[in-house]
Design a protein around this motif. Structure first.
Motif, short mmCIF file in Angstrom:
data_model
loop_
_atom_site.label_atom_id
_atom_site.label_comp_id
_atom_site.label_asym_id
_atom_site.label_seq_id
_atom_site.Cartn_x
_atom_site.Cartn_y
_atom_site.Cartn_z
N ASP A 72 0.66 -1.17 0.10
CA ASP A 72 -0.06 -0.11 0.02
C ASP A 72 0.80 1.41 -0.05
O ASP A 72 0.75 2.32 -0.62
CB ASP A 72 -0.99 -0.06 1.10
CG ASP A 72 -1.84 0.77 1.24
OD1 ASP A 72 -2.63 1.11 0.18
OD2 ASP A 72 -2.00 1.84 2.12
N ILE A 73 1.89 1.13 0.74
CA ILE A 73 2.91 2.49 0.91
C ILE A 73 3.46 2.52 -0.57
O ILE A 73 3.74 3.50 -1.00
CB ILE A 73 3.92 2.24 1.74
CG1 ILE A 73 3.22 1.98 3.46
CG2 ILE A 73 4.99 3.19 1.74
CD1 ILE A 73 3.10 3.17 3.88
N ARG A 74 3.79 1.43 -1.19
CA ARG A 74 4.62 1.46 -2.52
C ARG A 74 3.53 2.19 -3.53
O ARG A 74 3.92 2.93 -4.25
CB ARG A 74 4.87 0.12 -3.13
CG ARG A 74 6.13 -0.23 -2.46
CD ARG A 74 6.71 -1.55 -3.40
NE ARG A 74 8.23 -1.79 -2.68
CZ ARG A 74 8.32 -2.70 -1.60
NH1 ARG A 74 7.26 -3.47 -1.15
NH2 ARG A 74 9.59 -2.92 -0.90
N HIS B 191 1.17 4.68 -2.77
CA HIS B 191 1.21 5.99 -2.03
C HIS B 191 2.56 6.53 -2.76
O HIS B 191 2.50 7.53 -3.36
CB HIS B 191 1.56 6.05 -0.85
CG HIS B 191 0.46 5.86 0.26
ND1 HIS B 191 -0.50 7.09 0.08
CD2 HIS B 191 -0.19 5.18 0.97
CE1 HIS B 191 -1.50 6.81 1.16
NE2 HIS B 191 -1.34 5.52 1.61
N TYR B 192 3.71 5.68 -2.71
CA TYR B 192 4.86 6.47 -3.47
C TYR B 192 4.91 6.47 -4.92
O TYR B 192 5.37 7.84 -5.40
CB TYR B 192 6.01 5.39 -3.07
CG TYR B 192 7.58 5.81 -3.57
CD1 TYR B 192 8.17 6.70 -3.45
CD2 TYR B 192 7.85 4.61 -4.72
CE1 TYR B 192 9.36 7.20 -3.91
CE2 TYR B 192 9.05 5.04 -5.09
CZ TYR B 192 9.78 6.10 -4.94
OH TYR B 192 10.86 6.58 -5.49
N ALA C 285 2.92 9.48 -5.50
CA ALA C 285 3.65 10.91 -5.20
C ALA C 285 4.73 11.13 -6.24
O ALA C 285 4.85 12.14 -6.69
CB ALA C 285 4.30 10.66 -3.76
N VAL C 286 5.44 9.92 -6.82
CA VAL C 286 6.08 10.05 -7.89
C VAL C 286 5.75 10.58 -9.12
O VAL C 286 6.04 11.60 -9.85
CB VAL C 286 7.10 8.86 -8.17
CG1 VAL C 286 7.91 9.07 -9.51
CG2 VAL C 286 7.99 8.44 -7.00
N LEU D 45 10.89 12.34 -0.94
CA LEU D 45 10.52 11.22 -1.78
C LEU D 45 11.58 10.05 -1.87
O LEU D 45 11.52 8.81 -1.99
CB LEU D 45 9.92 11.44 -3.05
CG LEU D 45 8.69 10.73 -3.47
CD1 LEU D 45 7.56 10.60 -2.46
CD2 LEU D 45 8.34 11.49 -4.75
N LEU E 125 12.21 1.99 1.87
CA LEU E 125 11.23 1.19 1.19
C LEU E 125 11.79 -0.04 0.76
O LEU E 125 11.39 -1.23 0.93
CB LEU E 125 10.12 1.82 0.30
CG LEU E 125 9.06 1.23 0.05
CD1 LEU E 125 7.92 1.32 1.10
CD2 LEU E 125 8.37 2.26 -1.06
N TYR F 254 3.85 9.22 4.48
CA TYR F 254 3.33 9.64 3.12
C TYR F 254 2.21 10.51 3.12
O TYR F 254 1.98 11.29 2.41
CB TYR F 254 2.98 8.31 2.31
CG TYR F 254 4.06 7.50 2.01
CD1 TYR F 254 4.65 7.67 0.74
CD2 TYR F 254 4.87 6.74 2.94
CE1 TYR F 254 6.15 7.00 0.47
CE2 TYR F 254 6.00 6.09 2.58
CZ TYR F 254 6.61 6.27 1.36
OH TYR F 254 7.74 5.49 1.18
N ARG G 251 2.78 14.26 3.42
CA ARG G 251 3.19 14.97 2.23
C ARG G 251 2.04 15.93 1.82
O ARG G 251 2.56 16.78 1.18
CB ARG G 251 3.59 14.03 1.42
CG ARG G 251 5.11 13.47 1.69
CD ARG G 251 5.51 12.56 0.42
NE ARG G 251 5.51 13.11 -0.69
CZ ARG G 251 6.61 13.60 -1.39
NH1 ARG G 251 7.73 13.79 -0.66
NH2 ARG G 251 6.51 14.26 -2.63
#
Lengths: 289, 289
Positions: free
Chosen positions: A272-274, A276-277, A280-281, B185, B192, B206, B209
């Motif tokens: 899930d965090i990935r 998000h990541y 964001a990218v 980031l 991660l 996250y 942000r």
């Protein structure tokens, strides 16, 4: 970094076994570690202090246990020097040093363990006591600051208190820095002739020397009565600073290695965090356009 | 070890002058120190951390003043890393690190400076705040945890509190670790993908942000309203860790150098102590015969 069996055998000779009678005149002040001369021991100590920094990080990350190091010894035995030389490489964020000096009026209005309990390390922390609750069966006994039946009862109080800490995950190591009267005198002489250190001298440093035998007896009783499996005393040959530093660094290292420290499991959903990541990218990329 | 004028000029550009308007978009996150590339800066930082250890000893000996270092910054800005890299050479006996996390129920039952006041360094000590009372005008403002009139009044409370500390001999240095959203980031991505550090990740890293602009505004106001002559803020370009470490180490060094630290006068009669000493040597000699 676990060291040779020869090293571990030597360290083990320094431990006071539970119930063991202690005659300090039979414990060396100027012993050398098996198999190490000064240069080799100093090189090993440098390696070990690096290892301690890594182990401290694991202790902090693991956050299930803590380490309490108690330093005791007569004036000029090297308590301050041990902290400076063995502990300076640690991350100060996880280290709490407490120097127990004369108790305050507020301290004296409570039981003798009250001020000590406030200072014990939390989970993930290293606590270092420069002097400790043991002064309450040492200086207090030698100078008869309380009645004998009061200080005699304290060994049991101390053992019960240390068992409480052990039960909640604190590993306790207690080091008696054992120096000879001659070495103490030599160190006082050095201070006396060093203009940058003369200010540290007090009359008490000298006047306490006449109580040497009484302190020795008090230490022998304390070591005998309170060296337990979970909170052992070590008698550190402290006439040579390099031996002292090597022995203490290695004992702390062995103890941390035995604690099965590990980084905790991940507590969040990494996938899930990935997501998000990546979102964001993507957003940052869109901003940049 | 005082460094070149070029170095000092560069450090001075990082200081928020009292009353200065702050627009963080105009402050670099990736600046480099004048005249130093990475290798040169890292070599200088290594020298400076040695110098800090000596200055800390003088601060402790002098025992008339203390140093308080406040570290603030968004997640992954490098607060923990600064402590590990810049402060690990200090003697932990004189350093007290306090990490301000979520206030406890007991903290919340008091004014916002109550828990902070308990943690300030005593004379001779270095105090390091990892986050601080500034969170009460930052996260508290961004998440509207109190009414605007409450957090607005806090700038004056903070300035008065810091003046109290200054008046009793505490030098205060406040560092805002200024990173770009892209660098943050990047650091999250590294965590991660690093199995030894995944456990440090929280969802909040996250989700916070999206408040980047609100935090930036809150920091700008805090820097403007509370950078004073005696308790200045520095905006540290923190995208590069080696720049951050160099800048912070050097600013602390300059501050300690400016404090006129010296070992105290000798408080005892050295001649009398020498007589004690000679008597003790004579007695030891007699024992040995």
């Amino acid at each position: 970094m676990a060291g040779s069996q020869e090293e571990r055998d030597w360290l083990e000779t320094l431990r006071v076994k539970p119930g063991q009678k202690v005659d300090l005149s039979a414990w060396p002040t100027a012993d050398k570690p098996n198999g190490h001369d000064k240069d080799a021991a100093e090189a090993r100590t440098a390696e070990v202090t690096q290892s301690l920094a890594q182990l401290q990080f694991l202790l902090y990350a693991d956050a299930r246990s803590s380490l309490l190091v108690v330093l005791q010894g007569l004036d000029a035995a090297g308590k301050d020097g041990t902290i400076r030389k063995v502990m300076s490489g640690l991350n100060p964020q996880g280290v709490k040093v407490t120097s127990f000096k004369q108790p305050t009026a507020q301290d004296l209005a409570h039981d003798f363990l009250w001020r000590v309990h406030k200072a014990v390390p939390g989970k993930g922390e290293v606590g270092i006591f420069n002097r400790s609750h043991y002064e309450d069966v040492l200086v207090v006994r030698v100078h008869e600051l309380v009645e004998e039946k009061v200080w005699r009862a304290r060994y049991d109080h101390i053992n019960a208190f240390e068992q409480l800490l052990t039960a909640s995950g604190t590993r306790i190591l207690k080091f008696f820095l054992h120096i000879s009267p001659e070495e103490q005198l030599e160190r006082f002489a050095v201070r006396l002739n060093d203009p940058t250190r003369q200010w540290k001298i007090s009359e008490a440093d000298y006047t306490e020397r006449k109580h040497w035998d009484a302190y020795t007896k008090a230490y022998e009783d304390a070591l005998e009565r309170t060296s337990t499996k979970d909170a052992p005393w070590y008698v550190i040959p402290a006439d040579r600073k390099w031996v002292r530093n090597f022995a203490i660094a290695r004992i702390i290292e062995e103890t941390l290695l035995s604690m099965d420290l590990k980084t905790p499991k991940v507590s969040v959903d990494l996938e899930d965090i990935r997501r998000h990541y990546h979102a964001a990218v993507a957003a940052a990329g869109a901003d940049a356009r």
